[in-house]
Write a protein that holds these residues in place. Sequence first.
Motif, short mmCIF file in Angstrom:
data_model
loop_
_atom_site.label_atom_id
_atom_site.label_comp_id
_atom_site.label_asym_id
_atom_site.label_seq_id
_atom_site.Cartn_x
_atom_site.Cartn_y
_atom_site.Cartn_z
N ARG A 193 -22.83 35.42 -39.02
CA ARG A 193 -23.41 34.73 -37.87
C ARG A 193 -24.88 34.43 -38.12
NH1 ARG A 193 -26.43 36.47 -33.52
NH2 ARG A 193 -26.18 35.27 -31.57
N ALA A 208 -20.54 28.95 -39.19
CA ALA A 208 -19.61 28.69 -38.09
C ALA A 208 -18.27 28.18 -38.65
CB ALA A 208 -20.20 27.66 -37.13
N SER A 209 -17.25 28.26 -37.81
CA SER A 209 -15.92 27.86 -38.25
C SER A 209 -15.82 26.37 -38.53
CB SER A 209 -14.88 28.26 -37.18
OG SER A 209 -15.18 27.61 -35.96
N ASN A 210 -16.71 25.56 -37.95
CA ASN A 210 -16.71 24.12 -38.20
C ASN A 210 -17.86 23.69 -39.11
OD1 ASN A 210 -18.75 24.64 -36.44
ND2 ASN A 210 -18.13 23.14 -34.88
N VAL A 214 -12.11 35.75 -41.43
CA VAL A 214 -12.89 35.05 -42.45
C VAL A 214 -12.04 33.92 -43.01
CG1 VAL A 214 -13.98 35.26 -44.72
CG2 VAL A 214 -14.28 37.07 -43.03
N ASP A 215 -12.65 32.73 -43.10
CA ASP A 215 -11.98 31.57 -43.68
C ASP A 215 -12.42 31.48 -45.13
OD1 ASP A 215 -10.71 29.23 -44.25
OD2 ASP A 215 -11.96 27.97 -42.97
N ARG A 235 -16.53 31.39 -44.71
CA ARG A 235 -17.19 31.16 -43.43
C ARG A 235 -16.35 31.86 -42.37
NH1 ARG A 235 -15.62 24.74 -42.47
NH2 ARG A 235 -13.37 25.07 -42.26
N MET A 236 -16.85 31.89 -41.14
CA MET A 236 -16.12 32.55 -40.07
C MET A 236 -14.97 31.67 -39.57
SD MET A 236 -18.96 34.44 -37.70
CE MET A 236 -19.89 32.95 -37.38
N THR A 237 -13.99 32.32 -38.94
CA THR A 237 -12.93 31.60 -38.25
C THR A 237 -13.25 31.55 -36.75
OG1 THR A 237 -11.65 33.62 -37.89
CG2 THR A 237 -11.22 32.41 -39.93
N ALA A 238 -12.46 30.77 -36.02
CA ALA A 238 -12.65 30.70 -34.57
C ALA A 238 -12.42 32.06 -33.91
CB ALA A 238 -11.71 29.65 -33.98
N GLU A 284 -15.58 34.05 -34.21
CA GLU A 284 -16.58 33.57 -33.24
C GLU A 284 -16.29 34.09 -31.85
OE1 GLU A 284 -17.93 29.36 -35.32
OE2 GLU A 284 -16.27 29.36 -33.90
#
Length: 751
Positions: A54, A59-61, A104-105, A127-130, A133
Amino acid sequence: MNTPETPQEHSEPLRRAIGSRYLTYALSTIMHRALPDARDGLKPVHRRILYAMRELRLASNGGFRKSAKISGDVMGNYHPHGDAAIYDAMARLAQDFVIRYPLVDGQGNFGNIDGDNPAAARYTEARMTAAAEALLDGLAEDAVDYRDNYDGTLQEPEVLPAAFPNLLANGSSGIAVGMATNIPPHNLDELCAACLHLIKAPNAHDETLVDLIPGPDFPTGGVIVEPRESILETYRTGRGAFRLRSRWEIEEMGRGQWQIVVTEIPYQVQKSKLIEKLAELIQAKRVPILGDVRDESADDVRIVLEPKSRNVDADVLMSTLFRLSDLEIRFSLNMNVLIDGRTPKVCSLKEVLRAFLDHRREVLIRRSQHRLEKIDHRLEVLEGYMVAFLNLDRVIEIIRYDDHPKAKLIEEFTLTEVQAEAILNMRLRSLRKLEEMELRNERDALLKERADLVDLLESDELQWSRISDELREVRKKFGAKAPGGARRTKFSELTEVAEVPLEAMIDREPITVVCSKMGWIRAMKGHVALDGPLKFKDGDESRFVFHAETTDKLLVFGSNGRFYTLSAANLPGGRGMGEPLRLMVDLPNDVEIIDLFLHVPGRKLILASNTGDGFVVTEDEVLAQTRSGKQALNVKEPARAALCRAVRGDHVAVVSQNGKLLAFPVEELPEMVRGKGVRLQKYNMARGRQGSLELDGGLADLTTFDVEQGLSWQTPNGQTRREPDVAQWLGKRAGVGRQVPRGFPKDRKFT
């Protein structure tokens, strides 16, 4: 002269010193490493990974960053442990076959279901997933407490706000000091439904919760065959296990041929090791009705099992494989978690859900109070802006010409410090926005929002209603209707197939068992002539040759008094010279093979040592279940097991090496399972060359016969001789006996 002071020595008993230090270590392991927090379901390392991502704005996008950068930041800022351990923990959060809702993506090689390790951190990105978040949502609104990091230079959250019950959604496992935890993943849609019901009915029964959450939902699917009563007791106590099977189907191939295709394997079972185990079962012939196994998996799991023939019952085959391999496992549940981040406790399903809901309520209250403070600050600023709007020319004049404009504004317009500071910090271009209508509209909207927040903070009912709305939003975003949100693990009634013995799975075919003098054994197809020519290694010759069938069991009797059991179906083929029998069972090199024969259920045997001790045993009692065999005749050096004969008459005839024959009724021998036995025939002791006492004679051979038909033996030229009247040799057990009849073989053997 001043002397430097020596440090004061401190001493304490070793028991207390070790105890206090180990207790400190144990508490550290329990609280900061192994057990998850019941509120957000995370261990410290996972929480720090998500928080660091974070801070890196992954971010997920948004874009990806190198995993090495992420693990490096986590290690340097929050988690002073090995980067390999941090990267492994992060990789696990990205594996969709381990985590039901990945946090985690990952981009790159993050391992696979075969058990292959992820690529090095420098080759992968993340990166993070939704879902991650959703766990972090609210950190910027004072939703949770923060604490200093390990060196006091930064702050980290003690727990995450957690918009969904991550502990049950993704599960957890860990081993602490004196305790452990193991929680399977569950379906998020069902968890939200149970939470909503628990909000409406705080005293809900466990049965109702289990109706809503029928069991775990593993990312790899599978079929749970555990009875509902057992699942209910597991969730009620927080301890138990779930019986999980692979999902399989029969695939028709035409012309009556078929094969079994396994499409889902149990959770945390490595596919490559499962294939190896199935191949071992085929090689060891432990499942004779299984012909072959192939791995045709691509992105999905596809394990093909070929039956030995199309007459095989598929249910029997799979039932056998469930019992012998990891196609079926028992996944244990031990819901040992940290309540409030401090106290370890084994919790029930209801207690874990209640801990999450209480946490969400605290997060809601803190976020509402934080928003209330922001609104109060903004309303104060708006009041100042409105004063400035009404007196704009005078405000500009004061700012341009007064040496202390802030104090002048406060004095002339009765402003607060905050209001005066806000007016002075306003940019010139913002002056055009100072329209009274807009200021009043914003103020009215904030006042309404403030009133709603005050009502919310004062009403438990409104708080739980807001939490319910938030759970419905989560359910809509990650629930059953969302991509990947449908339940993967199904349920089925346990239909036990009767256990089929190994012999019943083997095709019954005739074979000829051949064992050489050096102990090389093989099975030739069909019943060949027992006196026909056979090939052996140089210097070797035939010893045991007899007809059998593949469903038979063979018994091997060693000079150590142990019986070893072989399956005729597992014998090597007859094309070569066979294999050493000593490699098939744990027969020591210094032990001689006394006899090898077919097992006949219910048949009685006479076992005897060379010192003349023996007893009767039933064959069923000497069958061995392991390679190490089963002890029957107890012998102690220099004695050794010498004979094993089937009981085929009512009398026993014993002949000694010095030519004495004794006959007595079989009933005088005790029937035992294991032991030294009783004396069959008495032998004298003689002086040896070194002057020591040695056995004079010893047991040469033994047979059983019907006294009415007389005693018979085989001469060296193959003829059978018979002595019809054995009265002169009849006596009591443990006697010496009389000289053998005329014409008895010189080797003192009956056959």
